[in-house]
Design an enzyme around this catalytic site. Sequence first.
Site, mmCIF file in Angstrom:
data_model
loop_
_atom_site.group_PDB
_atom_site.id
_atom_site.type_symbol
_atom_site.label_atom_id
_atom_site.label_comp_id
_atom_site.label_asym_id
_atom_site.label_seq_id
_atom_site.Cartn_x
_atom_site.Cartn_y
_atom_site.Cartn_z
ATOM 1 N N LYS A 111 1.049 -1.068 -0.107
ATOM 2 C CA LYS A 111 -0.050 -0.045 -0.205
ATOM 3 C C LYS A 111 1.017 1.243 -0.008
ATOM 4 O O LYS A 111 0.433 2.089 -0.678
ATOM 5 C CB LYS A 111 -0.836 -0.096 1.300
ATOM 6 C CG LYS A 111 -2.221 -0.865 1.153
ATOM 7 C CD LYS A 111 -3.283 -0.465 1.651
ATOM 8 C CE LYS A 111 -4.543 -1.006 1.110
ATOM 9 N NZ LYS A 111 -5.392 -1.598 2.183
ATOM 10 N N LYS A 194 -4.736 -9.543 -5.605
ATOM 11 C CA LYS A 194 -5.761 -9.717 -4.906
ATOM 12 C C LYS A 194 -6.993 -8.539 -5.147
ATOM 13 O O LYS A 194 -6.844 -7.421 -5.329
ATOM 14 C CB LYS A 194 -5.582 -9.486 -3.107
ATOM 15 C CG LYS A 194 -6.512 -9.431 -2.342
ATOM 16 C CD LYS A 194 -6.318 -9.082 -1.068
ATOM 17 C CE LYS A 194 -6.720 -7.666 -0.671
ATOM 18 N NZ LYS A 194 -7.041 -7.389 0.763
ATOM 19 N N LYS A 197 -11.564 -3.739 -2.582
ATOM 20 C CA LYS A 197 -12.555 -2.631 -2.889
ATOM 21 C C LYS A 197 -11.840 -1.058 -3.122
ATOM 22 O O LYS A 197 -12.779 -0.407 -3.639
ATOM 23 C CB LYS A 197 -13.441 -2.571 -1.567
ATOM 24 C CG LYS A 197 -12.726 -2.060 -0.291
ATOM 25 C CD LYS A 197 -13.897 -2.351 0.889
ATOM 26 C CE LYS A 197 -13.446 -3.317 1.976
ATOM 27 N NZ LYS A 197 -12.295 -3.087 2.794
HETATM 28 N N1 AQP Z 1 -10.009 -10.543 -2.636
HETATM 29 C C1 AQP Z 1 -10.244 -11.243 -1.467
HETATM 30 N N2 AQP Z 1 -10.363 -12.516 -1.301
HETATM 31 C C2 AQP Z 1 -10.614 -13.050 -0.342
HETATM 32 N N3 AQP Z 1 -10.800 -12.345 0.885
HETATM 33 C C3 AQP Z 1 -10.594 -11.114 1.133
HETATM 34 N N4 AQP Z 1 -10.685 -10.153 2.019
HETATM 35 C C4 AQP Z 1 -10.543 -9.004 1.442
HETATM 36 N N5 AQP Z 1 -10.388 -9.147 0.056
HETATM 37 C C5 AQP Z 1 -10.235 -10.420 -0.347
HETATM 38 C C6 AQP Z 1 -10.966 -10.560 3.300
HETATM 39 O O1 AQP Z 1 -11.850 -9.668 3.870
HETATM 40 C C7 AQP Z 1 -11.757 -9.202 5.302
HETATM 41 C C8 AQP Z 1 -11.794 -7.882 5.299
HETATM 42 O O2 AQP Z 1 -11.126 -7.135 4.930
HETATM 43 P P1 AQP Z 1 -11.055 -5.590 5.044
HETATM 44 O O3 AQP Z 1 -12.094 -4.806 4.251
HETATM 45 O O4 AQP Z 1 -10.844 -5.425 6.434
HETATM 46 O O5 AQP Z 1 -9.448 -5.224 4.571
HETATM 47 P P2 AQP Z 1 -8.789 -5.692 3.064
HETATM 48 O O6 AQP Z 1 -8.273 -7.245 3.451
HETATM 49 O O7 AQP Z 1 -7.723 -4.701 2.883
HETATM 50 O O8 AQP Z 1 -9.816 -5.703 2.030
HETATM 51 P P3 AQP Z 1 -9.839 -4.841 0.711
HETATM 52 O O9 AQP Z 1 -11.035 -5.182 0.065
HETATM 53 O O10 AQP Z 1 -8.612 -5.339 0.167
HETATM 54 O O11 AQP Z 1 -9.837 -3.254 1.502
HETATM 55 P P4 AQP Z 1 -8.888 -2.023 0.843
HETATM 56 O O12 AQP Z 1 -9.018 -2.109 -0.615
HETATM 57 O O13 AQP Z 1 -9.274 -0.938 1.514
HETATM 58 O O14 AQP Z 1 -7.353 -2.607 1.487
HETATM 59 C C9 AQP Z 1 -10.278 -9.916 5.632
HETATM 60 O O15 AQP Z 1 -10.611 -11.078 6.114
HETATM 61 C C10 AQP Z 1 -9.825 -9.971 4.206
HETATM 62 O O16 AQP Z 1 -8.613 -11.198 4.174
#
Ligand code: AQP
Length: 327
Positions: A111, A194, A197
Amino acid sequence: MKTVFSGLKPSGDMTIGNYLGAMKHWPDQQGSARTIFFVPNAHAITVRQDPVQLKKRTYDLVAWLLTVGLDPEKSIILVQSRVSAHAEMCWILDNYVTMGELSRMTEYKDKSQKLGPEGQLVGLFNYPVLMAADILLYSSNEVPVGEDQRQHIELARTIAERFNKLYGETFVLPVATMPASGARIKRLDDPSKKMSKSDHPDSFIMLQEPLDSIKAKFKKAVTDSDNTIKYDKTLKPAVSNLLEIYSGFSEESIDVIVDRYTNKGYGELKTDLGELVVEKLSTLQLAFNKIRADEQNLERVISEGSEKAAEIANKKLSEVKEKLGLL
Ligand code: AQP
């Protein structure tokens, strides 16, 4: 009874990655464990957020948790900013972790590079310590997460072990648990990364995605070089990702799906997958819209859940302060 704890940050609209890797599995544990689910909105501000959107997405997220089957009578649902013990515990734990350990966190490295100057904020660097505080405050035994979060849970464990060694048994050592499927859903436009969002809209499908754009997005999804449908994450990462999404929504094993598509091409798989996801998401969206419309009820769920959570968290915080000689 063991405690299961997890959360989803409101840093964007929820994607099918967040659903298949996290949220969908959470209700399974209700009743057989103490289940606590939270909206880590303080984590979301490590990246600039529009305040109006952040508030809206926090309510959206609570509505999604109820939509997928979390029951406030059986699980504690809280919003992080309503329980100040998280921030206090983070400051304390900051003194039991090194800059070297935090620099090695893969998510921080990714990030901070991706975000340029904004990726240099101390909050982003310190994010795993706040996460350790979240987990340790509730004596969590298990933290269900996607693959990407495993390293953060291991750090929380290291911090807990270090603290326990110095001051005696204080924290439960948490373990990361992974779902049997969907632990790492990849971007539709780049299966080496990955699905997130906060990325480009072509890379993901939101849970609130307009139904007509779902099929178009799957049609546009990248595929691998030859036209054979096979599950092989190394040689065929794109089609393997589509198969995982298919399996997550249809509840069928990947083998069963691969068998069905023997002698069929990518086009057919992508069309069918689009239709399947439209069918599943349209049902979920209907239920979500109904729950989301009653913001008063969502506010009640948040207030009551956060109050219950604060009781548990403040107890742990007092125990820690006592051990450290903090009046
Ligand atoms: N692509 C993914 N596949 C499987 N699991 C996922 N998780 C996130 N993306 C995937 C799981 O969702 C949970 C919560 O995640 P989060 O929203 O707290 O943070 P994150 O992992 O950083 O999710 P994002 O979507 O990637 O958010 P941003 O873009 O804001 O950083 C976790 O259990 C994660 O593993």
